[in-house]
Design a protein around this motif. Structure first.
Motif, PDB file in Angstrom:
ATOM      1  N   ALA A   1       0.796  -1.226   0.000  1.00  0.00           N
ATOM      2  CA  ALA A   1       0.000   0.000   0.000  1.00  0.00           C
ATOM      3  C   ALA A   1       0.830   1.278   0.000  1.00  0.00           C
ATOM      4  N   SER A   2       2.107   1.210   0.373  1.00  0.00           N
ATOM      5  CA  SER A   2       2.910   2.433   0.418  1.00  0.00           C
ATOM      6  C   SER A   2       4.369   2.130   0.129  1.00  0.00           C
ATOM      7  N   TYR A   3       5.088   3.180  -0.276  1.00  0.00           N
ATOM      8  CA  TYR A   3       6.527   3.126  -0.505  1.00  0.00           C
ATOM      9  C   TYR A   3       6.918   2.038  -1.501  1.00  0.00           C
ATOM     10  N   ALA A   4       6.143   1.884  -2.538  1.00  0.00           N
ATOM     11  CA  ALA A   4       6.441   0.875  -3.553  1.00  0.00           C
ATOM     12  C   ALA A   4       6.212   1.474  -4.930  1.00  0.00           C
ATOM     13  N   PHE A   5       7.053   1.083  -5.889  1.00  0.00           N
ATOM     14  CA  PHE A   5       6.873   1.525  -7.266  1.00  0.00           C
ATOM     15  C   PHE A   5       5.652   0.830  -7.864  1.00  0.00           C
ATOM     16  N   ALA A   6       5.061   1.495  -8.836  1.00  0.00           N
ATOM     17  CA  ALA A   6       3.862   0.949  -9.464  1.00  0.00           C
ATOM     18  C   ALA A   6       4.190  -0.284 -10.293  1.00  0.00           C
ATOM     19  N   LEU A   7       3.262  -1.233 -10.289  1.00  0.00           N
ATOM     20  CA  LEU A   7       3.287  -2.307 -11.280  1.00  0.00           C
ATOM     21  C   LEU A   7       2.670  -1.780 -12.570  1.00  0.00           C
ATOM     22  N   VAL A   8       1.547  -1.106 -12.441  1.00  0.00           N
ATOM     23  CA  VAL A   8       0.954  -0.311 -13.517  1.00  0.00           C
ATOM     24  C   VAL A   8       0.266   0.883 -12.858  1.00  0.00           C
ATOM     25  N   SER A   9       0.104   1.954 -13.609  1.00  0.00           N
ATOM     26  CA  SER A   9      -0.670   3.095 -13.124  1.00  0.00           C
ATOM     27  C   SER A   9      -1.362   3.745 -14.310  1.00  0.00           C
ATOM     28  N   VAL A  10      -2.465   4.444 -14.013  1.00  0.00           N
ATOM     29  CA  VAL A  10      -3.218   5.167 -15.034  1.00  0.00           C
ATOM     30  C   VAL A  10      -3.537   6.549 -14.495  1.00  0.00           C
ATOM     31  N   ALA A  11      -3.193   7.575 -15.272  1.00  0.00           N
ATOM     32  CA  ALA A  11      -3.543   8.954 -14.957  1.00  0.00           C
ATOM     33  C   ALA A  11      -4.507   9.446 -16.017  1.00  0.00           C
ATOM     34  N   GLY A  12      -5.591  10.088 -15.585  1.00  0.00           N
ATOM     35  CA  GLY A  12      -6.581  10.532 -16.554  1.00  0.00           C
ATOM     36  C   GLY A  12      -7.231  11.839 -16.178  1.00  0.00           C
ATOM     37  N   SER A  13      -7.611  12.595 -17.194  1.00  0.00           N
ATOM     38  CA  SER A  13      -8.365  13.828 -17.027  1.00  0.00           C
ATOM     39  C   SER A  13      -9.470  13.831 -18.076  1.00  0.00           C
ATOM     40  N   VAL A  14     -10.714  14.107 -17.655  1.00  0.00           N
ATOM     41  CA  VAL A  14     -11.844  14.057 -18.581  1.00  0.00           C
ATOM     42  C   VAL A  14     -12.874  15.099 -18.188  1.00  0.00           C
ATOM     43  N   ARG A  15     -13.563  15.615 -19.176  1.00  0.00           N
ATOM     44  CA  ARG A  15     -14.767  16.401 -18.924  1.00  0.00           C
ATOM     45  C   ARG A  15     -15.935  15.679 -19.570  1.00  0.00           C
TER      46      ARG A  15
END
Length: 334
Positions: free
Chosen positions: A229-243
């Motif tokens: 849950a903390s202090y670990a690099f991502a295995l995968v991540s998704v960043a998104g912005s939408v309207r």
């Protein structure tokens, strides 16, 4: 650690006379295990104009020496670009964020175990030596954008968020001129020279990151999947912005982390979603497009499934199809 000279830069003209150091949270670790062995360290922490967050039109100019802590907690960031704040707070510990800088975060090196093991061949560490990850263990390696010379993934959380926010990198050149490069163009794929990771030329210095005007009313999300849950690099991540216009998806930007040598974007996926009515079936079809390519290493095949599920969950939250009250969803109020 090998002996080295220390020089404190007094202006931009001598800031690149050796290996630049600011926070040092990544560089010092690499020096201790002799992955990097600079003869001279150039301390840029006293240079003026690099430690402030200032207005840039309707956007912001974030100095390269602004710490991750200061950036994540800045009221303007939390209001207009909450995606960036959430991504930074998802990475590292508070102690590291207190030292790590904006420029240093963008330039941090891969966590590929073969890059860190000097007994193993690595084209990123020693060009032409070979890539031990080919045929080796590779659970943390990339899915996209690799080459036969390198399979390493970029580890930054912040860079993925900045990519989704369509930020630019401000670069000071040796001739004194300043240029801006879109963050997505700032990084280079490995090709046949994995050691050349960015668009920086000799004598260049990253001086700031430029955020464009905030997307008023946009919903922003950073979802990070990791081993703990903390202090670990991502295995995968998704960043998104939408309207959203009712149930219709508009103004969508997505970026994916820990799956490529740099923050990864797929315009085909964003294109097939924009202008469409949000639905889980639509997101599943888009996920098929996103993860269609086979994994370049058998140990990262699991990332295709993980990325697919993370992408669908992120889109459901961004578009309001699932409960938006989780800690990874925010709305730009600017």
């Amino acid at each position: 650690m090998r002996p080295f000279d220390y020089h404190r830069a007094t202006d931009f003209s001598d800031a690149t006379a050796g290996q630049i150091i600011a926070g040092g949270t990544n560089l010092l670790d690499l020096m201790k295990i002799q992955v990097v062995t600079p003869s001279t360290l150039v301390d840029i922490t006293r240079l003026e104009g690099l430690s402030d967050i200032t207005a840039d039109g309707d956007g912001l100019r974030i100095g390269a020496l602004v710490t991750n802590t200061a950036l994540a907690h800045d009221a303007r960031i939390r209001t207009g670009w909450p995606l960036l704040s959430r991504a930074i707070l998802a990475g590292a510990s508070a102690q590291i964020r207190n030292k790590a800088t904006t420029g240093g975060n963008l330039l941090q090196r891969t966590r590929c175990p073969y890059f860190y093991d000097t007994s193993q061949p690595c084209n990123k560490r020693s060009p032409g030596a070979g890539c031990a990850a080919q045929g080796g263990a590779g659970r943390m390696l990339a899915l996209f954008g690799t080459s036969e010379h390198c399979l390493a993934a970029h580890p930054s959380d912040m860079a993925v968020a900045l990519s989704a926010l369509q930020a630019e990198v401000e670069i000071h050149g040796p001739d004194g001129a300043t240029r801006r490069v879109p963050l997505h163009d700032f990084y280079r794929g490995p090709g046949d020279r994995p050691d050349i990771e960015t668009a920086l030329d000799d004598g260049d210095l990253v001086t700031a990151v430029i955020l464009p005007a905030p997307r008023a009313g946009s919903r922003q999300c950073y979802r990070k999947v990791r081993d703990r849950a903390s202090y670990a690099f991502a295995l995968v991540s998704v960043a998104g912005s939408v309207r959203m216009d009712g149930d219709t998806i508009t103004d969508l930007v997505l970026s994916y982390g820990s799956v490529a040598p740099h923050p990864w974007m797929n315009t085909d996926v964003a294109g097939m979603l924009t202008g469409q009515t949000a639905s889980t079936d639509l997101f599943k079809r888009a996920a098929d497009v996103l993860t269609a390519a086979p994994a370049p290493h058998p140990d990262t095949e699991y990332k295709r499934t993980l990325l697919r599920r993370t992408f669908i969950a992120t889109m459901r939250q961004l578009t309001g199809l699932s409960d938006p009250r989780g800690t990874d969803i925010a709305r730009s109020a600017a």
